[in-house]
Design a protein around this motif. Structure first.
Motif, mmCIF file in Angstrom:
data_model
loop_
_atom_site.group_PDB
_atom_site.id
_atom_site.type_symbol
_atom_site.label_atom_id
_atom_site.label_comp_id
_atom_site.label_asym_id
_atom_site.label_seq_id
_atom_site.Cartn_x
_atom_site.Cartn_y
_atom_site.Cartn_z
ATOM 1 N N VAL A 139 0.835 -1.198 0.000
ATOM 2 C CA VAL A 139 0.000 0.000 0.000
ATOM 3 C C VAL A 139 0.873 1.253 0.000
ATOM 4 O O VAL A 139 0.611 2.212 -0.738
ATOM 5 N N ASP A 140 1.920 1.261 0.794
ATOM 6 C CA ASP A 140 2.830 2.401 0.828
ATOM 7 C C ASP A 140 3.463 2.649 -0.540
ATOM 8 O O ASP A 140 3.687 3.803 -0.941
ATOM 9 N N ALA A 141 3.772 1.565 -1.249
ATOM 10 C CA ALA A 141 4.446 1.700 -2.541
ATOM 11 C C ALA A 141 3.580 2.423 -3.565
ATOM 12 O O ALA A 141 4.103 2.948 -4.554
ATOM 13 N N THR A 142 2.286 2.488 -3.345
ATOM 14 C CA THR A 142 1.397 3.221 -4.254
ATOM 15 C C THR A 142 1.436 4.720 -3.999
ATOM 16 O O THR A 142 0.852 5.489 -4.768
ATOM 17 N N GLY A 143 2.062 5.128 -2.900
ATOM 18 C CA GLY A 143 2.064 6.539 -2.516
ATOM 19 C C GLY A 143 1.074 6.856 -1.417
ATOM 20 O O GLY A 143 1.041 7.986 -0.915
ATOM 21 N N PHE A 144 0.275 5.885 -1.007
ATOM 22 C CA PHE A 144 -0.667 6.117 0.090
ATOM 23 C C PHE A 144 0.101 6.258 1.391
ATOM 24 O O PHE A 144 0.913 5.404 1.748
ATOM 25 N N ASP A 145 -0.129 7.334 2.106
ATOM 26 C CA ASP A 145 0.540 7.537 3.382
ATOM 27 C C ASP A 145 -0.460 7.916 4.470
ATOM 28 O O ASP A 145 -0.119 8.573 5.449
ATOM 29 N N GLY A 146 -1.712 7.469 4.289
ATOM 30 C CA GLY A 146 -2.770 7.791 5.231
ATOM 31 C C GLY A 146 -2.797 6.860 6.427
ATOM 32 O O GLY A 146 -1.882 6.056 6.635
ATOM 33 N N PRO A 147 -3.862 6.954 7.218
ATOM 34 C CA PRO A 147 -3.958 6.159 8.443
ATOM 35 C C PRO A 147 -3.984 4.656 8.167
ATOM 36 O O PRO A 147 -4.431 4.201 7.113
ATOM 37 N N VAL A 148 -3.502 3.917 9.155
ATOM 38 C CA VAL A 148 -3.593 2.461 9.150
ATOM 39 C C VAL A 148 -4.466 2.075 10.342
ATOM 40 O O VAL A 148 -4.029 2.165 11.494
#
Length: 267
Positions: free
Chosen positions: A228-237
């Motif tokens: 998920v991070d590799a897509t550029g998503f840096d939101g809440p987990v």
């Protein structure tokens, strides 16, 4: 740890003020809320409590169930509630087959059409609709959307800022296409919510309550976070767990265990 969010479902019976106090004491800044618990405490009271504590509401669960009577008005209410709480995302669980029905493809198509009817209202409220695929064992009664690919296909006709998807490890870990679909979701700007829970083996009676805290099961949680991070998503987990034994434990104990599992198996 700035990305960790406690989904309220994980500490289901922790009273709202104690949940807020516990999160503040533990340094947790994000909370995913549920409509039932929010209504029980009071919508405006909850919004004020979160705002005054400086907590971010990362999502509201849930809308959807598009096979139920009155679904349109109910989902508009859910959108209004999310806006009041400052939740940027309303999680949608689509609902299962209509009573007596067997046409899964038709039911899934109706979900897409129903979401389209809600898009203008959601955009005007500043709330993003997030389609959550559930494990195929829930297809008949809870959710005819069973894979991330199906969720993305349903979202595709609508603007990404209006309709996204939920990546929930408990529901999609089994799918050999999930890694490619996470990449697709990133390219299309569709990841609206990322939730983690483990898969316990054997499942307890009543599979809905078979989620484990991070590290208690078999899911490659860190691999999901990295994908998920590799897509550029840096939101809440969000850690979102449904399990009767977890719910029976004190809320702060569960929060501490969730944080420990997150550090060891997700972060």
């Amino acid at each position: 740890m700035r990305r960790f969010s406690l989904n309220q479902a994980t500490t289901k019976y922790w009273p709202m003020p104690e949940l807020v106090a516990g999160c503040l004491d533990a340094g947790v800044t994000g909370v995913g809320l549920w409509r039932e618990e929010t209504a029980a405490y009071g919508l405006d009271k909850t919004a004020a409590l979160m705002r005054d504590a400086g907590l971010t509401v990362t999502s509201l669960c849930r809308g959807g169930f598009f096979n139920a009577p009155g679904w349109y008005d109910e989902n508009r209410r859910a959108i209004d509630e999310a806006a009041t709480l400052g939740a940027p995302v309303l999680v949608l669980v689509s609902g299962g087959l209509p009573e007596g029905g067997r046409d899964v493809d038709g039911a899934r198509a109706r979900v897409g059409a129903a979401i389209g009817e809600l898009v203008p209202y959601a955009l005007s409220a500043g709330v993003r609709l997030a389609i959550e695929p559930l494990h195929p064992m829930f297809c008949s009664d809870r959710c005819v959307v069973s894979s991330l690919g199906q969720a993305l296909d349903l979202a595709a006709p609508y603007p990404a800022e209006a309709v996204g998807v939920v990546v929930d490890t408990y529901h999609v870990w089994w799918d050999d296409q999930v890694w490619a679909q996470i990449g697709r979701a990133g390219r299309e700007g569709r990841i609206a919510c990322f939730q983690v829970a483990d898969w316990i083996t054997p499942l307890p009676e009543g599979v809905l309550l078979g989620r484990g805290l991070p590290g208690d099961g078999v899911v490659e949680l860190r691999r999901f976070r990295e994908a998920v991070d590799a897509t550029g998503f840096d939101g809440p987990v969000e850690v979102e767990v449904f399990h009767a034994e977890v719910w029976a434990r004190p809320g702060r104990e569960v929060l501490d265990a969730a944080l420990a599992g997150y550090r060891a198996h997700v972060a």
